[in-house]
Motif scaffolding. Structure first.
Motif, PDB file in Angstrom:
ATOM      1  N   ALA A   6     -62.919   9.438  -5.120  1.00  0.00           N
ATOM      2  CA  ALA A   6     -63.082   9.877  -3.739  1.00  0.00           C
ATOM      3  C   ALA A   6     -61.937  10.817  -3.415  1.00  0.00           C
ATOM      4  O   ALA A   6     -60.909  10.811  -4.085  1.00  0.00           O
ATOM      5  CB  ALA A   6     -63.055   8.675  -2.801  1.00  0.00           C
ATOM      6  N   SER A   7     -62.127  11.635  -2.411  1.00  0.00           N
ATOM      7  CA  SER A   7     -61.039  12.517  -2.023  1.00  0.00           C
ATOM      8  C   SER A   7     -59.894  11.674  -1.490  1.00  0.00           C
ATOM      9  O   SER A   7     -60.066  10.531  -1.073  1.00  0.00           O
ATOM     10  CB  SER A   7     -61.517  13.500  -0.953  1.00  0.00           C
ATOM     11  N   ALA A   8     -58.713  12.234  -1.480  1.00  0.00           N
ATOM     12  CA  ALA A   8     -57.539  11.522  -0.996  1.00  0.00           C
ATOM     13  C   ALA A   8     -57.726  11.115   0.464  1.00  0.00           C
ATOM     14  O   ALA A   8     -57.367  10.004   0.858  1.00  0.00           O
ATOM     15  CB  ALA A   8     -56.292  12.387  -1.168  1.00  0.00           C
ATOM     16  N   ALA A   9     -58.303  11.999   1.263  1.00  0.00           N
ATOM     17  CA  ALA A   9     -58.530  11.682   2.677  1.00  0.00           C
ATOM     18  C   ALA A   9     -59.532  10.540   2.806  1.00  0.00           C
ATOM     19  O   ALA A   9     -59.366   9.644   3.638  1.00  0.00           O
ATOM     20  CB  ALA A   9     -59.002  12.909   3.437  1.00  0.00           C
ATOM     21  N   ASP A  10     -60.600  10.556   1.994  1.00  0.00           N
ATOM     22  CA  ASP A  10     -61.596   9.484   2.034  1.00  0.00           C
ATOM     23  C   ASP A  10     -60.979   8.145   1.672  1.00  0.00           C
ATOM     24  O   ASP A  10     -61.243   7.140   2.329  1.00  0.00           O
ATOM     25  CB  ASP A  10     -62.755   9.771   1.075  1.00  0.00           C
ATOM     26  N   ALA A  11     -60.147   8.114   0.634  1.00  0.00           N
ATOM     27  CA  ALA A  11     -59.513   6.867   0.204  1.00  0.00           C
ATOM     28  C   ALA A  11     -58.582   6.346   1.291  1.00  0.00           C
ATOM     29  O   ALA A  11     -58.551   5.140   1.563  1.00  0.00           O
ATOM     30  CB  ALA A  11     -58.742   7.081  -1.102  1.00  0.00           C
ATOM     31  N   TYR A  12     -57.852   7.232   1.930  1.00  0.00           N
ATOM     32  CA  TYR A  12     -56.956   6.808   3.001  1.00  0.00           C
ATOM     33  C   TYR A  12     -57.755   6.276   4.185  1.00  0.00           C
ATOM     34  O   TYR A  12     -57.458   5.205   4.725  1.00  0.00           O
ATOM     35  CB  TYR A  12     -56.033   7.945   3.441  1.00  0.00           C
ATOM     36  N   ASP A  13     -58.785   7.020   4.597  1.00  0.00           N
ATOM     37  CA  ASP A  13     -59.594   6.599   5.744  1.00  0.00           C
ATOM     38  C   ASP A  13     -60.295   5.271   5.467  1.00  0.00           C
ATOM     39  O   ASP A  13     -60.333   4.394   6.328  1.00  0.00           O
ATOM     40  CB  ASP A  13     -60.626   7.663   6.104  1.00  0.00           C
ATOM     41  N   GLN A  14     -60.835   5.110   4.261  1.00  0.00           N
ATOM     42  CA  GLN A  14     -61.479   3.857   3.900  1.00  0.00           C
ATOM     43  C   GLN A  14     -60.457   2.722   3.892  1.00  0.00           C
ATOM     44  O   GLN A  14     -60.723   1.634   4.391  1.00  0.00           O
ATOM     45  CB  GLN A  14     -62.160   3.955   2.537  1.00  0.00           C
ATOM     46  N   GLY A  15     -59.285   2.971   3.348  1.00  0.00           N
ATOM     47  CA  GLY A  15     -58.242   1.958   3.317  1.00  0.00           C
ATOM     48  C   GLY A  15     -57.796   1.547   4.706  1.00  0.00           C
ATOM     49  O   GLY A  15     -57.609   0.355   4.981  1.00  0.00           O
ATOM     50  N   ALA A  16     -57.638   2.509   5.596  1.00  0.00           N
ATOM     51  CA  ALA A  16     -57.236   2.189   6.969  1.00  0.00           C
ATOM     52  C   ALA A  16     -58.320   1.358   7.657  1.00  0.00           C
ATOM     53  O   ALA A  16     -58.017   0.398   8.372  1.00  0.00           O
ATOM     54  CB  ALA A  16     -56.958   3.477   7.744  1.00  0.00           C
ATOM     55  N   ARG A  17     -59.590   1.675   7.400  1.00  0.00           N
ATOM     56  CA  ARG A  17     -60.691   0.924   7.997  1.00  0.00           C
ATOM     57  C   ARG A  17     -60.726  -0.504   7.465  1.00  0.00           C
ATOM     58  O   ARG A  17     -60.813  -1.462   8.232  1.00  0.00           O
ATOM     59  CB  ARG A  17     -62.024   1.616   7.711  1.00  0.00           C
ATOM     60  N   VAL A  18     -60.626  -0.669   6.139  1.00  0.00           N
ATOM     61  CA  VAL A  18     -60.661  -2.001   5.534  1.00  0.00           C
ATOM     62  C   VAL A  18     -59.473  -2.825   6.008  1.00  0.00           C
ATOM     63  O   VAL A  18     -59.621  -4.002   6.350  1.00  0.00           O
ATOM     64  CB  VAL A  18     -60.712  -1.916   3.994  1.00  0.00           C
ATOM     65  N   ARG A  19     -58.314  -2.231   6.065  1.00  0.00           N
ATOM     66  CA  ARG A  19     -57.129  -2.948   6.538  1.00  0.00           C
ATOM     67  C   ARG A  19     -57.349  -3.490   7.940  1.00  0.00           C
ATOM     68  O   ARG A  19     -57.054  -4.645   8.238  1.00  0.00           O
ATOM     69  CB  ARG A  19     -55.897  -2.051   6.514  1.00  0.00           C
ATOM     70  N   ARG A  20     -57.861  -2.638   8.850  1.00  0.00           N
ATOM     71  CA  ARG A  20     -58.129  -3.087  10.224  1.00  0.00           C
ATOM     72  C   ARG A  20     -59.161  -4.211  10.244  1.00  0.00           C
ATOM     73  O   ARG A  20     -59.032  -5.164  11.005  1.00  0.00           O
ATOM     74  CB  ARG A  20     -58.613  -1.924  11.085  1.00  0.00           C
ATOM     75  N   GLU A  21     -60.206  -4.092   9.421  1.00  0.00           N
ATOM     76  CA  GLU A  21     -61.234  -5.131   9.381  1.00  0.00           C
ATOM     77  C   GLU A  21     -60.689  -6.460   8.874  1.00  0.00           C
ATOM     78  O   GLU A  21     -61.078  -7.521   9.352  1.00  0.00           O
ATOM     79  CB  GLU A  21     -62.406  -4.679   8.494  1.00  0.00           C
ATOM     80  N   VAL A  22     -59.786  -6.408   7.903  1.00  0.00           N
ATOM     81  CA  VAL A  22     -59.247  -7.638   7.310  1.00  0.00           C
ATOM     82  C   VAL A  22     -58.098  -8.206   8.139  1.00  0.00           C
ATOM     83  O   VAL A  22     -58.071  -9.403   8.428  1.00  0.00           O
ATOM     84  CB  VAL A  22     -58.794  -7.382   5.851  1.00  0.00           C
ATOM     85  N   LEU A  23     -57.151  -7.376   8.530  1.00  0.00           N
ATOM     86  CA  LEU A  23     -55.958  -7.862   9.231  1.00  0.00           C
ATOM     87  C   LEU A  23     -56.073  -7.780  10.746  1.00  0.00           C
ATOM     88  O   LEU A  23     -55.238  -8.338  11.447  1.00  0.00           O
ATOM     89  CB  LEU A  23     -54.715  -7.087   8.775  1.00  0.00           C
ATOM     90  N   GLY A  24     -57.081  -7.087  11.246  1.00  0.00           N
ATOM     91  CA  GLY A  24     -57.240  -6.950  12.686  1.00  0.00           C
ATOM     92  C   GLY A  24     -56.532  -5.711  13.200  1.00  0.00           C
ATOM     93  O   GLY A  24     -55.969  -4.927  12.443  1.00  0.00           O
ATOM     94  N   ASP A  25     -56.570  -5.580  14.499  1.00  0.00           N
ATOM     95  CA  ASP A  25     -56.006  -4.396  15.147  1.00  0.00           C
ATOM     96  C   ASP A  25     -54.558  -4.561  15.555  1.00  0.00           C
ATOM     97  O   ASP A  25     -54.038  -3.765  16.314  1.00  0.00           O
ATOM     98  CB  ASP A  25     -56.831  -4.029  16.389  1.00  0.00           C
ATOM     99  N   GLY A  26     -53.920  -5.616  15.066  1.00  0.00           N
ATOM    100  CA  GLY A  26     -52.511  -5.831  15.373  1.00  0.00           C
ATOM    101  C   GLY A  26     -51.686  -4.640  14.938  1.00  0.00           C
ATOM    102  O   GLY A  26     -52.152  -3.756  14.224  1.00  0.00           O
ATOM    103  N   PRO A  27     -50.453  -4.614  15.366  1.00  0.00           N
ATOM    104  CA  PRO A  27     -49.617  -3.458  15.020  1.00  0.00           C
ATOM    105  C   PRO A  27     -49.379  -3.364  13.514  1.00  0.00           C
ATOM    106  O   PRO A  27     -49.023  -4.332  12.871  1.00  0.00           O
ATOM    107  CB  PRO A  27     -48.307  -3.732  15.760  1.00  0.00           C
ATOM    108  N   ALA A  28     -49.647  -2.211  12.992  1.00  0.00           N
ATOM    109  CA  ALA A  28     -49.362  -1.940  11.582  1.00  0.00           C
ATOM    110  C   ALA A  28     -47.880  -1.612  11.455  1.00  0.00           C
ATOM    111  O   ALA A  28     -47.244  -1.179  12.411  1.00  0.00           O
ATOM    112  CB  ALA A  28     -50.208  -0.771  11.089  1.00  0.00           C
ATOM    113  N   GLU A  29     -47.358  -1.853  10.275  1.00  0.00           N
ATOM    114  CA  GLU A  29     -45.969  -1.463  10.050  1.00  0.00           C
ATOM    115  C   GLU A  29     -45.873   0.046  10.211  1.00  0.00           C
ATOM    116  O   GLU A  29     -46.720   0.780   9.724  1.00  0.00           O
ATOM    117  CB  GLU A  29     -45.535  -1.868   8.643  1.00  0.00           C
TER     118      GLU A  29
END
Length: 133
Positions: A6-29
Motif C-alpha cells: 500500500a502507499s505510505a499514506a494509505d498505511a498511515y491512514d489505515q494504521g491511525a484508523r485501526v489504532r482509534r478503533e482498538v484504543l479509542g479516541d483517547g489522547p494519542a501520544e
C-alpha cells in the motif's frame, strides 16, 4: 493473504484508523521532533500492518498482546490494552484467564503486576465489583 504493498499514506491512514478503533479516541501520544519518526513507524507497521492483517481477529490479537505486555513488564501499555481488550469483546473473566495463564509461562510476579493493572482498569471501565474489586 497479503493484499500487496500500500502507499505510505494509505498505511498511515489505515494504521491511525485501526489504532482509534482498538484504543479509542483517547489522547494519542504526541509526536515531536524527537519521537515523530517513531510514532510514524508504530502507526504504519504496528497498527496499519500487523493489527490490520486478516489472519487473527481483534479478540485474539488482544489476548496475544496482553500476554506479551505481561511478559515484558510493560504495565503502562498493559492498561491501555486491557481497555482495548474489553472494547474488542473480551470479558473480564477472559482477561483473568489470560493473565492466570501468563503466570505459568511468564512468571508469577509478572502476572501479579498485570492483575493489579487489569483489576484497576476493569473497575474503571465496568464499575466497582467487575474485577473482584
Amino acid at each position: 493473504m497479503d493484499p500487496g504493498p500500500a502507499s505510505a499514506a494509505d498505511a498511515y491512514d489505515q494504521g491511525a484508523r485501526v489504532r482509534r478503533e482498538v484504543l479509542g479516541d483517547g489522547p494519542a501520544e504526541s509526536a515531536d521532533a524527537v519521537t515523530g519518526d517513531f510514532h510514524d513507524f508504530v502507526t504504519r507497521y504496528a497498527w496499519g500492518g500487523v493489527w490490520a492483517r486478516p489472519g487473527l481477529d481483534r479478540r485474539s490479537r488482544s489476548l496475544v498482546t496482553l500476554t506479551a505486555l505481561t511478559a515484558g513488564g510493560h504495565l503502562d501499555d498493559l492498561a491501555a490494552h486491557t481497555r482495548a481488550a474489553l472494547r474488542n469483546g473480551l470479558t473480564p473473566e477472559e482477561i483473568e484467564e489470560t493473565l492466570l495463564h501468563t503466570a505459568v509461562y511468564c512468571g508469577v510476579p509478572a502476572a501479579s503486576a498485570a492483575f493489579s493493572v487489569a483489576r484497576r482498569v476493569i473497575s474503571e471501565e465496568s464499575g466497582p465489583g467487575a474485577a473482584g474489586a
